[in-house]
Design an enzyme around this catalytic site. Sequence first.
Site, PDB file in Angstrom:
ATOM      1  N   SER A   1      42.821 -38.790 -37.672  1.00  0.00           N
ATOM      2  CA  SER A   1      43.321 -37.466 -36.903  1.00  0.00           C
ATOM      3  C   SER A   1      43.111 -37.013 -38.398  1.00  0.00           C
ATOM      4  O   SER A   1      42.873 -36.928 -39.191  1.00  0.00           O
ATOM      5  CB  SER A   1      44.643 -37.568 -36.439  1.00  0.00           C
ATOM      6  OG  SER A   1      45.966 -37.225 -37.867  1.00  0.00           O
TER       7      SER A   1
ATOM      8  N   ASP B   1      39.376 -39.485 -34.812  1.00  0.00           N
ATOM      9  CA  ASP B   1      40.516 -38.325 -33.543  1.00  0.00           C
ATOM     10  C   ASP B   1      40.062 -37.418 -33.244  1.00  0.00           C
ATOM     11  O   ASP B   1      40.539 -36.637 -34.929  1.00  0.00           O
ATOM     12  CB  ASP B   1      41.774 -39.196 -33.862  1.00  0.00           C
ATOM     13  CG  ASP B   1      42.828 -39.511 -32.348  1.00  0.00           C
ATOM     14  OD1 ASP B   1      42.019 -38.345 -31.714  1.00  0.00           O
ATOM     15  OD2 ASP B   1      44.268 -39.238 -32.756  1.00  0.00           O
TER      16      ASP B   1
ATOM     17  N   GLY C   1      47.779 -39.915 -26.591  1.00  0.00           N
ATOM     18  CA  GLY C   1      49.324 -40.309 -26.159  1.00  0.00           C
ATOM     19  C   GLY C   1      50.539 -40.852 -24.983  1.00  0.00           C
ATOM     20  O   GLY C   1      51.224 -41.175 -24.752  1.00  0.00           O
TER      21      GLY C   1
ATOM     22  N   SER D   1      52.094 -43.434 -26.855  1.00  0.00           N
ATOM     23  CA  SER D   1      53.653 -43.950 -27.143  1.00  0.00           C
ATOM     24  C   SER D   1      54.635 -43.107 -26.434  1.00  0.00           C
ATOM     25  O   SER D   1      53.999 -42.162 -25.970  1.00  0.00           O
ATOM     26  CB  SER D   1      53.297 -43.229 -28.180  1.00  0.00           C
ATOM     27  OG  SER D   1      52.425 -44.025 -29.256  1.00  0.00           O
TER      28      SER D   1
ATOM     29  N   ASP E   1      49.960 -43.537 -32.577  1.00  0.00           N
ATOM     30  CA  ASP E   1      50.487 -43.000 -32.814  1.00  0.00           C
ATOM     31  C   ASP E   1      51.247 -43.118 -33.699  1.00  0.00           C
ATOM     32  O   ASP E   1      52.245 -43.798 -34.347  1.00  0.00           O
ATOM     33  CB  ASP E   1      49.615 -41.688 -33.721  1.00  0.00           C
ATOM     34  CG  ASP E   1      49.799 -41.334 -35.035  1.00  0.00           C
ATOM     35  OD1 ASP E   1      49.991 -41.606 -35.741  1.00  0.00           O
ATOM     36  OD2 ASP E   1      49.418 -40.349 -35.044  1.00  0.00           O
ATOM     37  N   THR E   2      52.394 -42.084 -32.739  1.00  0.00           N
ATOM     38  CA  THR E   2      53.602 -42.512 -33.217  1.00  0.00           C
ATOM     39  C   THR E   2      54.721 -43.542 -32.934  1.00  0.00           C
ATOM     40  O   THR E   2      55.687 -43.930 -33.374  1.00  0.00           O
ATOM     41  CB  THR E   2      54.249 -41.284 -31.432  1.00  0.00           C
ATOM     42  OG1 THR E   2      53.531 -39.732 -31.884  1.00  0.00           O
ATOM     43  CG2 THR E   2      55.513 -40.568 -31.368  1.00  0.00           C
TER      44      THR E   2
HETATM   45 ZN    ZN Z   1      44.769 -37.371 -28.538  1.00  0.00          ZN
END
Ligand code: ZN
Length: 284
Positions: free
Chosen positions: A50, A82, A209, A211, A232-233
């Site tokens: 990212s 990303d 998004g 997670s 990611d989270t």
């Molecule tokens: Zn994204």
Amino acid sequence: MPFVPVDVLLKRAEEGQYAVGAFNCNNMEIVQAIVAAAEAERAPVILQASQGAIKYAGLDFIVAMARQAAEKASVPVALHLDHGTSFAQVMQCIRAGFSSVMIDGSKLPLEENIALTRQVLAVARAVGVSVEAELGKIGGTEDDISVADWEAMLTDPEEARYFVEQTGVDSLAIAIGTAHGRYKGEPRLDFDRLARVRSLVQVPIVLHGSSGVPDEAIRRAIALGVRKVNIDTNIREAFVAAARRVVDAHPEEIDPRKILGPAREAATEIIREKIRLFGSSGKA
Ligand SMILES: [Zn+2]
């Protein structure tokens, strides 16, 4: 082996009706965790960087770590940018060795998003790099918005059809109600919208998004055509929780390896779970 372009992985995923996990990395432990998890599951995998990761680790470090991990890996590994912010940044990443880039023109008016995506594709095609674009606005979980505004952020299926026709992009990230970060309540996903996009658009769909989205909803999204799922989270949570457990239990510990080692193992475990959920286990 060298980095594999994402579109190659997603074409196979389309044939097999599963999704490939795209996991964000920003340090050595997480790069190793992602590739170790993929190897343990015999799964193709996408490492992604990212804007925050590039800022934190530096572009060259990310590429060097990812390349080292991919070259030793016994499964296909892609390196993906990303939310690429500009033509210049995307070019920088292609030169640095990324096998796939996202150009995020979702904040631009439709025709400008199309023009920017086409500009990126013209170069990426020539060098065998895959391109992901975004249509609709995938917000953050911290965004406090009304239902009307929420609806307005979601991807319009007809616009998606037009966008893909006009650009020929390899994959498309769409907004169907997921958000970046940690959800406060249960996320609401607009599956009817996903089904309509899917009926009009032939390229693989990307879910950002992811997670905190319940397993059942992820399975349903994959059944409806999602072929790349970004996580990611969930990795951050597992990584930090494990590190915190060590620090809490052993406040006198001063060896970073004793703290980050268990964090890396916890990250590997959660990534393996996600790979199994996405159906890509055994597909390498
Ligand atoms: Zn994204």
